[in-house]
Write a protein that holds these residues in place. Sequence first.
Motif, PDB file in Angstrom:
ATOM      1  N   PHE A 118       0.818  -1.210   0.000  1.00 27.14           N
ATOM      2  CA  PHE A 118       0.000   0.000   0.000  1.00 27.14           C
ATOM      3  C   PHE A 118       0.851   1.260   0.000  1.00 27.14           C
ATOM      4  O   PHE A 118       0.528   2.243  -0.666  1.00 27.14           O
ATOM      5  CB  PHE A 118      -0.965   0.001   1.190  1.00 27.14           C
ATOM      6  CG  PHE A 118      -2.049  -1.012   1.052  1.00 27.14           C
ATOM      7  CD1 PHE A 118      -3.137  -0.777   0.222  1.00 27.14           C
ATOM      8  CD2 PHE A 118      -1.982  -2.213   1.725  1.00 27.14           C
ATOM      9  CE1 PHE A 118      -4.141  -1.713   0.075  1.00 27.14           C
ATOM     10  CE2 PHE A 118      -2.979  -3.158   1.584  1.00 27.14           C
ATOM     11  CZ  PHE A 118      -4.059  -2.911   0.752  1.00 27.14           C
ATOM     12  N   VAL A 119       1.943   1.244   0.746  1.00 28.05           N
ATOM     13  CA  VAL A 119       2.838   2.407   0.760  1.00 28.05           C
ATOM     14  C   VAL A 119       3.426   2.635  -0.629  1.00 28.05           C
ATOM     15  O   VAL A 119       3.448   3.765  -1.141  1.00 28.05           O
ATOM     16  CB  VAL A 119       3.955   2.226   1.810  1.00 28.05           C
ATOM     17  CG1 VAL A 119       5.008   3.311   1.688  1.00 28.05           C
ATOM     18  CG2 VAL A 119       3.369   2.202   3.214  1.00 28.05           C
ATOM     19  N   VAL A 120       3.884   1.565  -1.271  1.00 28.03           N
ATOM     20  CA  VAL A 120       4.430   1.679  -2.629  1.00 28.03           C
ATOM     21  C   VAL A 120       3.348   2.170  -3.586  1.00 28.03           C
ATOM     22  O   VAL A 120       3.597   3.049  -4.424  1.00 28.03           O
ATOM     23  CB  VAL A 120       5.020   0.331  -3.088  1.00 28.03           C
ATOM     24  CG1 VAL A 120       5.376   0.359  -4.563  1.00 28.03           C
ATOM     25  CG2 VAL A 120       6.234  -0.032  -2.251  1.00 28.03           C
ATOM     26  N   ALA A 121       2.132   1.649  -3.456  1.00 26.23           N
ATOM     27  CA  ALA A 121       1.035   2.047  -4.346  1.00 26.23           C
ATOM     28  C   ALA A 121       0.725   3.526  -4.214  1.00 26.23           C
ATOM     29  O   ALA A 121       0.479   4.209  -5.211  1.00 26.23           O
ATOM     30  CB  ALA A 121      -0.209   1.219  -4.057  1.00 26.23           C
ATOM     31  N   VAL A 122       0.739   4.034  -2.985  1.00 25.64           N
ATOM     32  CA  VAL A 122       0.450   5.466  -2.784  1.00 25.64           C
ATOM     33  C   VAL A 122       1.471   6.311  -3.527  1.00 25.64           C
ATOM     34  O   VAL A 122       1.118   7.280  -4.211  1.00 25.64           O
ATOM     35  CB  VAL A 122       0.424   5.814  -1.280  1.00 25.64           C
ATOM     36  CG1 VAL A 122       0.501   7.309  -1.061  1.00 25.64           C
ATOM     37  CG2 VAL A 122      -0.816   5.246  -0.629  1.00 25.64           C
ATOM     38  N   PHE A 123       2.730   5.961  -3.417  1.00 26.52           N
ATOM     39  CA  PHE A 123       3.750   6.766  -4.093  1.00 26.52           C
ATOM     40  C   PHE A 123       3.725   6.570  -5.604  1.00 26.52           C
ATOM     41  O   PHE A 123       4.004   7.501  -6.360  1.00 26.52           O
ATOM     42  CB  PHE A 123       5.139   6.460  -3.517  1.00 26.52           C
ATOM     43  CG  PHE A 123       5.339   7.073  -2.165  1.00 26.52           C
ATOM     44  CD1 PHE A 123       5.612   8.430  -2.038  1.00 26.52           C
ATOM     45  CD2 PHE A 123       5.239   6.309  -1.023  1.00 26.52           C
ATOM     46  CE1 PHE A 123       5.785   9.004  -0.791  1.00 26.52           C
ATOM     47  CE2 PHE A 123       5.408   6.858   0.222  1.00 26.52           C
ATOM     48  CZ  PHE A 123       5.681   8.214   0.337  1.00 26.52           C
ATOM     49  N   ARG A 124       3.369   5.374  -6.066  1.00 29.66           N
ATOM     50  CA  ARG A 124       3.282   5.125  -7.505  1.00 29.66           C
ATOM     51  C   ARG A 124       2.094   5.850  -8.131  1.00 29.66           C
ATOM     52  O   ARG A 124       2.140   6.251  -9.285  1.00 29.66           O
ATOM     53  CB  ARG A 124       3.168   3.616  -7.796  1.00 29.66           C
ATOM     54  CG  ARG A 124       4.369   2.783  -7.415  1.00 29.66           C
ATOM     55  CD  ARG A 124       5.519   2.946  -8.377  1.00 29.66           C
ATOM     56  NE  ARG A 124       5.111   2.757  -9.745  1.00 29.66           N
ATOM     57  CZ  ARG A 124       5.560   1.845 -10.568  1.00 29.66           C
ATOM     58  NH1 ARG A 124       6.452   1.006 -10.140  1.00 29.66           N
ATOM     59  NH2 ARG A 124       5.144   1.778 -11.798  1.00 29.66           N
ATOM     60  N   LEU A 125       0.994   5.983  -7.367  1.00 26.03           N
ATOM     61  CA  LEU A 125      -0.186   6.683  -7.889  1.00 26.03           C
ATOM     62  C   LEU A 125       0.012   8.189  -7.924  1.00 26.03           C
ATOM     63  O   LEU A 125      -0.720   8.896  -8.608  1.00 26.03           O
ATOM     64  CB  LEU A 125      -1.416   6.336  -7.044  1.00 26.03           C
ATOM     65  CG  LEU A 125      -1.895   4.893  -7.188  1.00 26.03           C
ATOM     66  CD1 LEU A 125      -2.987   4.609  -6.167  1.00 26.03           C
ATOM     67  CD2 LEU A 125      -2.411   4.647  -8.590  1.00 26.03           C
ATOM     68  N   ASP A 126       0.992   8.677  -7.162  1.00 28.09           N
ATOM     69  CA  ASP A 126       1.354  10.100  -7.134  1.00 28.09           C
ATOM     70  C   ASP A 126       0.119  11.001  -6.965  1.00 28.09           C
ATOM     71  O   ASP A 126      -0.237  11.768  -7.862  1.00 28.09           O
ATOM     72  CB  ASP A 126       2.113  10.480  -8.409  1.00 28.09           C
ATOM     73  CG  ASP A 126       2.785  11.836  -8.273  1.00 28.09           C
ATOM     74  OD1 ASP A 126       3.149  12.217  -7.140  1.00 28.09           O
ATOM     75  OD2 ASP A 126       2.931  12.524  -9.298  1.00 28.09           O
ATOM     76  N   PRO A 127      -0.539  10.927  -5.800  1.00 33.41           N
ATOM     77  CA  PRO A 127      -1.711  11.777  -5.581  1.00 33.41           C
ATOM     78  C   PRO A 127      -1.310  13.222  -5.384  1.00 33.41           C
ATOM     79  O   PRO A 127      -0.134  13.554  -5.215  1.00 33.41           O
ATOM     80  CB  PRO A 127      -2.314  11.195  -4.303  1.00 33.41           C
ATOM     81  CG  PRO A 127      -1.138  10.672  -3.558  1.00 33.41           C
ATOM     82  CD  PRO A 127      -0.209  10.137  -4.621  1.00 33.41           C
TER      83      PRO A 127
END
Length: 118
Positions: A31-40
């Motif tokens: 989830f942490v990686v996903a948050v940074f990959r999604l670049d909100p």
Amino acid sequence: MGLAVWLVIWRTRFETMERVFGLAGLTLVVFVVAVFRLDPSWGSVLERVTHPEVPGGEGLPTYFYYAIALFASAMTPYEVFFFSSGGIEEKWKRKDLLTARINVFLGFPSAGSSPCRS
């Protein structure tokens, strides 16, 4: 769900539960990686975190319920460690197993997590 929890507590070895909880904790890395990959939009994220709003149709009791549930789920693994270490320190024997199980099924849900002895 209650039956599943009962089966896990009653039949699963502690080492297995410990490994499952550890692997589940590692999934948080995804989830942490996903948050940074999604670049909100970090400004928007900060705004939502610091100024939460209750959506229409939802009351504050719903949010209090989820806050308590999240806190309790975060504390559960530590209660398992605390309870099992108490058994080791007090040198519980097979005859203490019934008392321990009664304490787990009745004591933990009623917010009393200290081990009881007969």
